[in-house]
Design an enzyme around this catalytic site. Structure first.
Site, PDB file in Angstrom:
ATOM      1  N   LYS A 178       1.255  -9.546   8.039  1.00  0.00           N
ATOM      2  CA  LYS A 178       2.113 -10.738   8.118  1.00  0.00           C
ATOM      3  C   LYS A 178       3.526 -10.352   7.708  1.00  0.00           C
ATOM      4  CE  LYS A 178      -1.730 -13.871   7.082  1.00  0.00           C
ATOM      5  NZ  LYS A 178      -1.959 -14.876   8.079  1.00  0.00           N
ATOM      6  N   HIS A 236      -7.539 -10.093   0.581  1.00  0.00           N
ATOM      7  CA  HIS A 236      -6.216 -10.700   0.746  1.00  0.00           C
ATOM      8  C   HIS A 236      -5.530 -11.013  -0.589  1.00  0.00           C
ATOM      9  CE1 HIS A 236      -7.696 -10.813   4.727  1.00  0.00           C
ATOM     10  NE2 HIS A 236      -8.281 -11.986   4.686  1.00  0.00           N
ATOM     11  N   LYS A 336     -11.679 -22.944   0.694  1.00  0.00           N
ATOM     12  CA  LYS A 336     -11.813 -23.533   2.029  1.00  0.00           C
ATOM     13  C   LYS A 336     -11.744 -25.057   1.863  1.00  0.00           C
ATOM     14  CE  LYS A 336     -13.373 -19.656   4.183  1.00  0.00           C
ATOM     15  NZ  LYS A 336     -12.289 -18.696   4.015  1.00  0.00           N
TER      16      LYS A 336
HETATM   17  C1  BG6 Z   1     -10.227 -13.945   7.038  1.00  0.00           C
HETATM   18  C2  BG6 Z   1     -11.398 -14.650   6.395  1.00  0.00           C
HETATM   19  O1  BG6 Z   1     -10.123 -12.636   6.572  1.00  0.00           O
HETATM   20  O2  BG6 Z   1      -9.018 -14.644   6.732  1.00  0.00           O
HETATM   21  C3  BG6 Z   1     -11.469 -16.100   6.860  1.00  0.00           C
HETATM   22  O3  BG6 Z   1     -12.594 -13.982   6.742  1.00  0.00           O
HETATM   23  C4  BG6 Z   1     -10.147 -16.793   6.619  1.00  0.00           C
HETATM   24  O4  BG6 Z   1     -12.504 -16.800   6.195  1.00  0.00           O
HETATM   25  C5  BG6 Z   1      -8.988 -15.981   7.202  1.00  0.00           C
HETATM   26  O5  BG6 Z   1     -10.207 -18.083   7.210  1.00  0.00           O
HETATM   27  C6  BG6 Z   1      -7.646 -16.574   6.809  1.00  0.00           C
HETATM   28  O6  BG6 Z   1      -6.626 -15.915   7.489  1.00  0.00           O
HETATM   29  P1  BG6 Z   1      -5.237 -16.620   7.788  1.00  0.00           P
HETATM   30  O7  BG6 Z   1      -4.417 -15.558   8.449  1.00  0.00           O
HETATM   31  O8  BG6 Z   1      -5.520 -17.814   8.661  1.00  0.00           O
HETATM   32  O9  BG6 Z   1      -4.672 -17.061   6.475  1.00  0.00           O
END
Ligand code: BG6
Length: 489
Positions: A178, A236, A336
């Site tokens: 990103k 992440h 979530k």
């Molecule tokens: C993924 C996860 O790595 O990242 C998902 O497995 C999640 O569960 C997603 O929804 C979120 O990514 P972004 O780019 O939409 O923030």
């Protein structure tokens, strides 16, 4: 700079990731002139189709996932020219011969993208090797999740390492692709104003929030096994933490940056899961409302196991035991079905020790830097000003200096993370990819917490879908006299 001509081979090419993200990203790179005109894209899967069928499916999906004004006929036709399909059952060694023949007269630079279950990464590497598909310029891209814990991740890494050297292995964490995440390095190390303040001397605490509105989107089987800790924190959130907390790298080379990230992971204290010193809260969404619509709780989702104990929300007070960050809590939070889709880092600076303004405003008089990673990407800095009301002599008023990337930089489109990542793989630049030791330290830290949770049958704390998470997450910050950023607004 465009990339050199290469053959890009996507395993799992008819799967969701390839069709939703990878092929659209390659299409966009082609449109932007960043993918060499001679680069070819091979879709590999075991589905009974051919190049024509694969091309039709991929173009139809491009129209679904790429905005209509970016789908010009000529660009689509040029993209279609690059596509080829090779049918391979990934577990059948002899079927790789078809791929070897297709690649034979092509480019020396080869990128093998594994958009499949991680359990196949080792066997696929071995089969590619045995079929003679690999050379010194081959690279392999490994999608997350890379294992389920330290041990399983290690096994996969070991297996793949028999056929690829570390310099050839690209482990994906798409957050690193990103643009706003990469901007953390520029913001911290190009601006002396921030660089000079960035430590426990001047910062009281930091929040990192990755909130999602979506639920588990039909992925119950995968998600229930992983939970939010493995799905989001292990990769992440820890990557965001590393980029926020690391020392300045020697330069911008891949290894210089990764060396500093690893030091942060090594300095992370184990998290206490229970008792009065508890530093983590697990949550699970129950029925609630998102955008005015009723949505089911986790245990009421299709295919749910009513006895599941999996968390869909985690808040952690993390501590980095080093000279720079001693005593500074890093509050990590992700869930979530939360109120808003939001990825944000908020840095709270310490107030002055000696305060000369209206004493009643002391507690609110400090600076706050908010880095909005998505959506509405931008940065805002809260600063204090004189209240211009004639009736308030020593009053202060907080106001924000704001930078909104889309408007202020006049750029319509921010590229998707996969565009950046695929471009860097083609350029053979490992900057934005995770080194093996990073992933190992990240798993060890996550494992020590998972091991504590495994001893505890208490279900995760409930929170209504459409909220900011369970009450316990507020208590975690309140204990230190802090609160989550949205509670200050
Ligand atoms: C993924 C996860 O790595 O990242 C998902 O497995 C999640 O569960 C997603 O929804 C979120 O990514 P972004 O780019 O939409 O923030």
């Amino acid at each position: 700079m465009s990339s050199q001509a290469c053959d890009i081979v996507i395993f799992g090419a008819l799967g969701d990731l390839a069709q939703r993200k990878l092929l659209p990203a390659l299409y966009q790179l082609g449109r932007a002139g960043l993918l060499d005109a001679n680069s070819r894209v091979f879709g590999v899967a075991r589905d009974d189709t051919d190049t024509q069928g694969f091309t039709e499916t991929s173009l139809n999906n491009l129209k679904r996932f790429v905005p209509a004004n970016e789908c010009q006929e000529s660009d689509m036709a040029a993209f279609a020219e690059r596509l080829q399909y090779v049918k391979v059952d990934f577990k059948q060694a002899e079927q790789y011969q078809a791929l070897a023949s297709a690649l034979q007269d092509g480019h020396k630079e080869r990128v093998f993208y594994y958009a499949t279950a991680a359990s196949l990464f080792g066997p696929m590497s071995e089969n590619l090797h045995n079929a003679g598909c690999l050379n010194d310029s081959s690279r392999v891209v490994l999608e997350k999740p890379l294992g389920h814990d330290h041990e399983s991740s290690n096994e996969i890494n070991e297996y793949v390492a028999r056929f690829f050297e570390e310099r050839q292995i690209y482990r994906i964490d798409h957050y690193l692709g990103k643009e706003t995440v990469q901007n953390l390095i520029a913001l911290r190390f190009a601006n002396p104003l921030f660089g000079n303040q960035w430590s426990c001397k001047n910062i009281s605490h930091i929040e990192i929030t990755v909130a999602e509105k979506v639920g588990i989107e039909g992925r119950w089987g995968y998600f229930d096994d992983a939970g939010q800790m493995r799905d989001m924190v292990q990769n992440h959130l820890l990557q965001l933490l590393c980029l926020t907390a690391m020392d300045p790298p020697l330069d911008l080379s891949a290894n210089a940056i990764r060396n500093e990230k690893v030091k942060v992971l090594q300095a992370l204290s184990p998290v206490v899961a229970f008792g009065p010193e508890r530093e983590v809260v697990r949550g699970r969404y129950v029925d609630g409302m998102i955008d005015g619509k009723a949505v089911p709780g986790y245990l009421n989702e299709d295919g749910a196991n009513p006895h599941s104990n999996t968390e869909t929300f985690v808040a952690i007070k993390a501590k980095i035991n080093n000279w720079r960050w001693a005593g500074v809590p890093f509050y990590l939070r992700t869930g979530k079905r939360m109120k808003q889709k939001l990825t944000e880092i908020t840095v709270h600076f310490k107030p002055h020790q000696h305060f000369i303004f209206d004493e009643r405003q002391r507690s609110t008089a400090h600076n706050r830097l908010t880095i909005r990673l998505q959506p509405e990407e931008g940065i805002s800095l809260q600063i204090l000003n004189k209240d211009q009301d004639l009736g308030r002599d020593n009053g202060l008023r907080a106001g924000s200096l704001r930078l909104d990337f889309a408007n202020d930089f006049g750029r319509g489109r921010i590229p998707d993370a996969y565009e950046r990542l695929l471009l860097e793989v083609c350029r053979d630049n490992q900057n934005l990819f995770v080194r093996r030791d990073e992933i190992e330290y990240a798993w060890k830290w996550v494992d020590q917490l998972q091991d504590q949770w495994a001893q505890d049958p208490t279900p995760p704390q409930p929170y209504p879908a459409g909220s900011w998470g369970p009450k316990g997450a507020d208590l975690l910050t309140l204990k230190e006299g802090h609160c989550w950023h949205e509670d200050l607004l």
